[in-house]
Scaffold this motif. Structure first.
Motif, PDB file in Angstrom:
ATOM      1  N   PHE A   1       0.449  -1.117   0.411  1.00  0.00           N
ATOM      2  CA  PHE A   1       0.125  -0.004   0.470  1.00  0.00           C
ATOM      3  C   PHE A   1       1.177   1.417  -0.134  1.00  0.00           C
ATOM      4  CE2 PHE A   1      -4.719  -1.438   1.860  1.00  0.00           C
ATOM      5  CZ  PHE A   1      -4.279  -2.928   0.656  1.00  0.00           C
TER       6      PHE A   1
ATOM      7  N   TRP B   1      -3.171   1.024   9.658  1.00  0.00           N
ATOM      8  CA  TRP B   1      -4.079   0.639  10.686  1.00  0.00           C
ATOM      9  C   TRP B   1      -3.443  -0.774  10.061  1.00  0.00           C
ATOM     10  CZ3 TRP B   1      -8.142   0.846  13.158  1.00  0.00           C
ATOM     11  CH2 TRP B   1      -8.751   1.636  12.671  1.00  0.00           C
ATOM     12  N   LEU B   2      -2.722  -1.707   8.817  1.00  0.00           N
ATOM     13  CA  LEU B   2      -2.081  -2.527   8.851  1.00  0.00           C
ATOM     14  C   LEU B   2      -1.043  -2.448   9.783  1.00  0.00           C
ATOM     15  CD1 LEU B   2      -2.325  -2.735   4.631  1.00  0.00           C
ATOM     16  CD2 LEU B   2      -3.581  -4.116   6.588  1.00  0.00           C
TER      17      LEU B   2
ATOM     18  N   PHE C   1      -6.361   7.261   0.822  1.00  0.00           N
ATOM     19  CA  PHE C   1      -7.067   5.578   1.382  1.00  0.00           C
ATOM     20  C   PHE C   1      -5.774   4.242   1.851  1.00  0.00           C
ATOM     21  CE2 PHE C   1      -6.860   5.231  -3.069  1.00  0.00           C
ATOM     22  CZ  PHE C   1      -6.616   3.553  -3.030  1.00  0.00           C
TER      23      PHE C   1
ATOM     24  N   TYR D   1      -2.623  11.048   7.045  1.00  0.00           N
ATOM     25  CA  TYR D   1      -3.351  10.368   5.381  1.00  0.00           C
ATOM     26  C   TYR D   1      -4.239  11.262   5.241  1.00  0.00           C
ATOM     27  CZ  TYR D   1      -6.384   8.106   9.185  1.00  0.00           C
ATOM     28  OH  TYR D   1      -7.149   8.610  10.429  1.00  0.00           O
TER      29      TYR D   1
ATOM     30  N   GLN E   1      -3.828   5.222   4.980  1.00  0.00           N
ATOM     31  CA  GLN E   1      -4.803   5.144   6.072  1.00  0.00           C
ATOM     32  C   GLN E   1      -4.873   3.689   6.057  1.00  0.00           C
ATOM     33  OE1 GLN E   1      -8.829   6.599   5.406  1.00  0.00           O
ATOM     34  NE2 GLN E   1      -8.878   6.180   8.634  1.00  0.00           N
ATOM     35  N   SER E   2      -4.879   2.752   4.944  1.00  0.00           N
ATOM     36  CA  SER E   2      -4.643   1.585   4.932  1.00  0.00           C
ATOM     37  C   SER E   2      -3.376   0.901   5.568  1.00  0.00           C
ATOM     38  CB  SER E   2      -5.345   1.018   3.702  1.00  0.00           C
ATOM     39  OG  SER E   2      -6.471   1.471   3.344  1.00  0.00           O
ATOM     40  N   SER E   3      -2.537   1.702   5.198  1.00  0.00           N
ATOM     41  CA  SER E   3      -0.486   1.237   5.522  1.00  0.00           C
ATOM     42  C   SER E   3      -1.258   1.104   6.806  1.00  0.00           C
ATOM     43  CB  SER E   3      -0.136   1.477   4.626  1.00  0.00           C
ATOM     44  OG  SER E   3       0.998   1.072   4.865  1.00  0.00           O
TER      45      SER E   3
END
Length: 182
Positions: free
Chosen positions: A43, A62-63, A55, A120, A58-60
């Motif tokens: 990501f 969270w991961l 997005f 993000y 932000q996803s990275s």
């Protein structure tokens, strides 16, 4: 043939916490941080390719957080497996290096998570510093994974002894369900 000195490393310190004989929990738990961190790096890289990368950024983040939590859970079970290995052996030294690298990687990802916290919101790509930290951390994790494989496949830590393994190669009816392929 399993030697007497290997037996403690094959048996769990606590079957309810570390997994029963022949089915340790540590190998399955490590898939969570590995998967999360590999996806996070993908990501990160993708955030530099797409038009609106927020997005992915932000996803990275969270991961990475999920990976840190997963790594801490895997570490607890890994510590229990470590306690079963006789001190002063090559397996024990390898396990200490494996543990140290994993703790360093987990700490690096915790720092990486805090470094990114809230980045993000501007909708931009992941910064070069956090991206490089993720890539280096993942490379070190690969080295640690190699050592983990050495512990299991070369030294047989938490692997069933050869007589138990031989059950899977006997012709005829298995000890499990006759209709099951496993």
């Amino acid at each position: 043939m399993t030697s007497e000195s290997q037996l403690p490393a094959k048996r769990p310190v606590s079957a309810s916490l570390a997994g029963p004989y022949g089915h340790p929990f540590h190998p399955i738990l490590v898939t969570v941080p590995i998967g999360a961190w590999v996806a996070g790096l993908a990501f990160d890289i993708a955030s530099h390719v797409v038009d609106r990368p927020g997005f992915l950024t932000q996803s990275s983040e969270w991961l990475i957080g999920i990976g840190v939590i997963g790594a801490l859970l895997a570490a607890v079970v890994g510590f229990l497996d470590l306690f079963a290995i006789p001190a002063g052996t090559p397996a024990f030294r390898t396990a200490l290096i494996h543990m140290t690298l994993n703790l360093l990687v987990t700490a690096a990802y915790a720092v990486n998570f805090l470094w990114r916290r809230g980045d993000y919101t501007d909708g931009g790509s992941v910064g070069l510093g956090p991206l490089v930290l993720s890539a280096v951390s993942l490379a070190v994790l690969g080295v640690s994974g190699f050592l983990g494989g050495k512990l299991a496949y070369r030294y047989g830590v938490r692997v069933a002894d050869e007589s138990t393994q031989a059950e899977g190669y006997r012709a005829g009816r298995s000890t499990g369900d006759a209709n099951s392929p496993v």
